[in-house]
Design a protein around this motif. Structure first.
Motif, PDB file in Angstrom:
ATOM      1  N   SER A  34      -6.759   3.051   9.361  1.00 43.94           N
ATOM      2  CA  SER A  34      -6.753   2.691   7.940  1.00 43.94           C
ATOM      3  C   SER A  34      -7.727   1.584   7.562  1.00 43.94           C
TER       4      SER A  34
ATOM      5  N   GLY B 266      -7.560  12.413   8.108  1.00 44.15           N
ATOM      6  CA  GLY B 266      -8.500  11.353   7.747  1.00 44.15           C
ATOM      7  C   GLY B 266      -9.786  11.628   8.476  1.00 44.15           C
TER       8      GLY B 266
ATOM      9  N   SER C 161     -13.968  -4.687   5.614  1.00 50.51           N
ATOM     10  CA  SER C 161     -12.560  -4.306   5.497  1.00 50.51           C
ATOM     11  C   SER C 161     -11.674  -5.516   5.234  1.00 50.51           C
TER      12      SER C 161
ATOM     13  N   ARG D 253     -11.039   3.820   7.003  1.00 46.73           N
ATOM     14  CA  ARG D 253     -11.078   4.950   6.058  1.00 46.73           C
ATOM     15  C   ARG D 253      -9.680   5.199   5.522  1.00 46.73           C
ATOM     16  N   ALA D 254      -9.600   5.941   4.423  1.00 48.38           N
ATOM     17  CA  ALA D 254      -8.298   6.308   3.876  1.00 48.38           C
ATOM     18  C   ALA D 254      -7.596   7.278   4.823  1.00 48.38           C
TER      19      ALA D 254
ATOM     20  N   ALA E 182       0.999   4.152  -2.905  1.00 50.31           N
ATOM     21  CA  ALA E 182       0.736   5.555  -2.572  1.00 50.31           C
ATOM     22  C   ALA E 182       1.858   6.475  -3.017  1.00 50.31           C
TER      23      ALA E 182
ATOM     24  N   TRP F  93       0.679  -1.382   5.276  1.00 47.09           N
ATOM     25  CA  TRP F  93       1.322  -0.302   4.530  1.00 47.09           C
ATOM     26  C   TRP F  93       2.651  -0.717   3.928  1.00 47.09           C
TER      27      TRP F  93
ATOM     28  N   ILE G 195      -1.836   9.034   0.013  1.00 48.27           N
ATOM     29  CA  ILE G 195      -3.125   8.500   0.460  1.00 48.27           C
ATOM     30  C   ILE G 195      -3.011   6.981   0.574  1.00 48.27           C
ATOM     31  N   LEU G 196      -3.229   6.479   1.777  1.00 54.18           N
ATOM     32  CA  LEU G 196      -3.156   5.041   2.037  1.00 54.18           C
ATOM     33  C   LEU G 196      -4.548   4.558   2.406  1.00 54.18           C
ATOM     34  N   ALA G 197      -5.104   3.726   1.561  1.00 59.87           N
ATOM     35  CA  ALA G 197      -6.505   3.342   1.694  1.00 59.87           C
ATOM     36  C   ALA G 197      -6.687   1.921   2.203  1.00 59.87           C
TER      37      ALA G 197
ATOM     38  N   THR H  43       0.827  -1.206   0.000  1.00 58.17           N
ATOM     39  CA  THR H  43       0.000   0.000   0.000  1.00 58.17           C
ATOM     40  C   THR H  43       0.858   1.252   0.000  1.00 58.17           C
TER      41      THR H  43
ATOM     42  N   THR I 164      -4.475  10.035   4.953  1.00 59.87           N
ATOM     43  CA  THR I 164      -3.554  10.835   4.153  1.00 59.87           C
ATOM     44  C   THR I 164      -2.374  11.249   5.013  1.00 59.87           C
TER      45      THR I 164
END
Length: 332
Positions: free
Chosen positions: A84, A64, A279, A87-88, A51, A109, A103-105, A47, A90
């Protein structure tokens, strides 16, 4: 039979705050202030890589559902675990002299970060890192313990804990178990003194994982249970609690304690469905329950769990590595 796979532990890195402190060898100018955290590495196709994060980038703040400043790597830990999946997130900072945002959605990571250090401490840290990579663990330990002791002396217990935890992980990778365990214990004590409970729980999960790899199930479970107590002290119901329940369930399954494993994994799934419905965390729980059902010989239940997990993963991240694992488990 294939062993259960922990799919929910992507960021297991214990990290700490920046500070302008001196060491016995190096003095840091009073006006030299280190801010944010520095990205050391980014896993390909993670991720973080998607990004646009790269080694050397500096992360300074986030936004966020809420927003805040990133003063320490500890500030990133609850973002990946708790924010995370819902929600995304930033992240804002700099790549060289250029201001950037990333932006990590999704979770996992795939980044390793370190404190942003004043130049004197950075030299000592990198010196130890080079020694460790060259296999000179004794020299690396001397360097990092020297900085940790200096940090403690100047009142930065979190920075001292970070250096000790980095030392512990380095020693563990080399199979230096007594030395690694001692460093983990020192780092844990430091984090507790600093009331960094989420980081202490993450360290215990990582430390427990080393006992898992050694086949010492009792010691692994002891650390996981300590982590669970800290998770619940921080928040009685959280995604961190679900994460620890999940590793406890997987360990129970490895010991063929299937009833206990099923109960723990179902508790983790219930929390994830409540706090982060739809999720990747939910998909991981379904995957683990599916593998457990297969090990118990209940192929109908296994197929139901794994099919549901694959459908969810397909909506979230089609053609990802996690999606591929879902197909692999269904094939098995």
């Amino acid at each position: 039979m294939r062993s259960l796979r922990i799919l929910s532990l992507g960021f297991l890195v214990v990290l700490t705050s920046c500070s302008t402190v001196g060491t016995a060898k190096t003095r840091t100018p009073r006006d030299e202030v280190a801010v944010g955290v520095v990205v050391e590495s980014v896993m390909p196709q993670s991720t973080g890589a998607t990004a646009g994060l790269h080694a050397g980038d500096v992360i300074l703040s986030w936004s966020g559902g809420s927003s805040g400043t990133i003063r320490s790597p500890y500030d990133l830990l609850p973002l990946e675990i708790e924010e995370s999946p819902r929600r995304a997130v930033t992240l804002e900072g700099k790549s060289g002299n250029e201001e950037r945002h990333w932006i990590l959605a999704a979770t996992d990571w795939g980044i390793v970060v370190r404190p942003s250090l004043p130049s004197g401490l950075a030299v000592l840290y990198l010196e130890g890192k080079v020694k460790a990579e060259a296999g000179d663990l004794a020299a690396a330990e001397r360097s990092w313990r020297s900085v940790a002791e200096s940090a403690r002396t100047t009142g930065d217990g979190r920075l001292a804990a970070w250096f000790l935890e980095r030392l512990a992980r380095t020693l563990a990778r080399a199979g230096k178990w007594p030395e690694a365990d001692a460093a983990y214990q020192e780092a844990l004590a430091g984090l507790k003194r600093e009331s960094e409970l989420p980081a202490a729980a993450e360290l215990l999960r990582r430390w427990g994982g080393t006992f898992d790899s050694r086949g010492d199930w009792d010691a692994a479970v002891e650390r996981y249970q300590q982590a669970l107590a800290l998770d619940r002290e921080t928040a009685p119901k959280s995604l961190a609690v679900a994460r620890t329940l999940s590793v406890l369930g997987i360990t129970a399954a490895k010991r063929s304690r299937y009833d206990d494993a099923g109960e723990l994994l179902r508790q983790a799934l219930a929390i994830r469905e409540e706090l982060a419905p739809g999720s990747t965390e939910v998909a991981m729980s379904l995957n683990n329950l599916g593998i457990l059902a297969r090990r118990r010989g209940d192929l109908a239940a296994a197929e139901e769990y794994l099919t549901h997990g694959e459908e969810l993963q397909r909506r979230l991240a089609p053609d990802s590595l996690a999606h591929g694992r879902a197909f692999q488990n269904l094939g098995n």
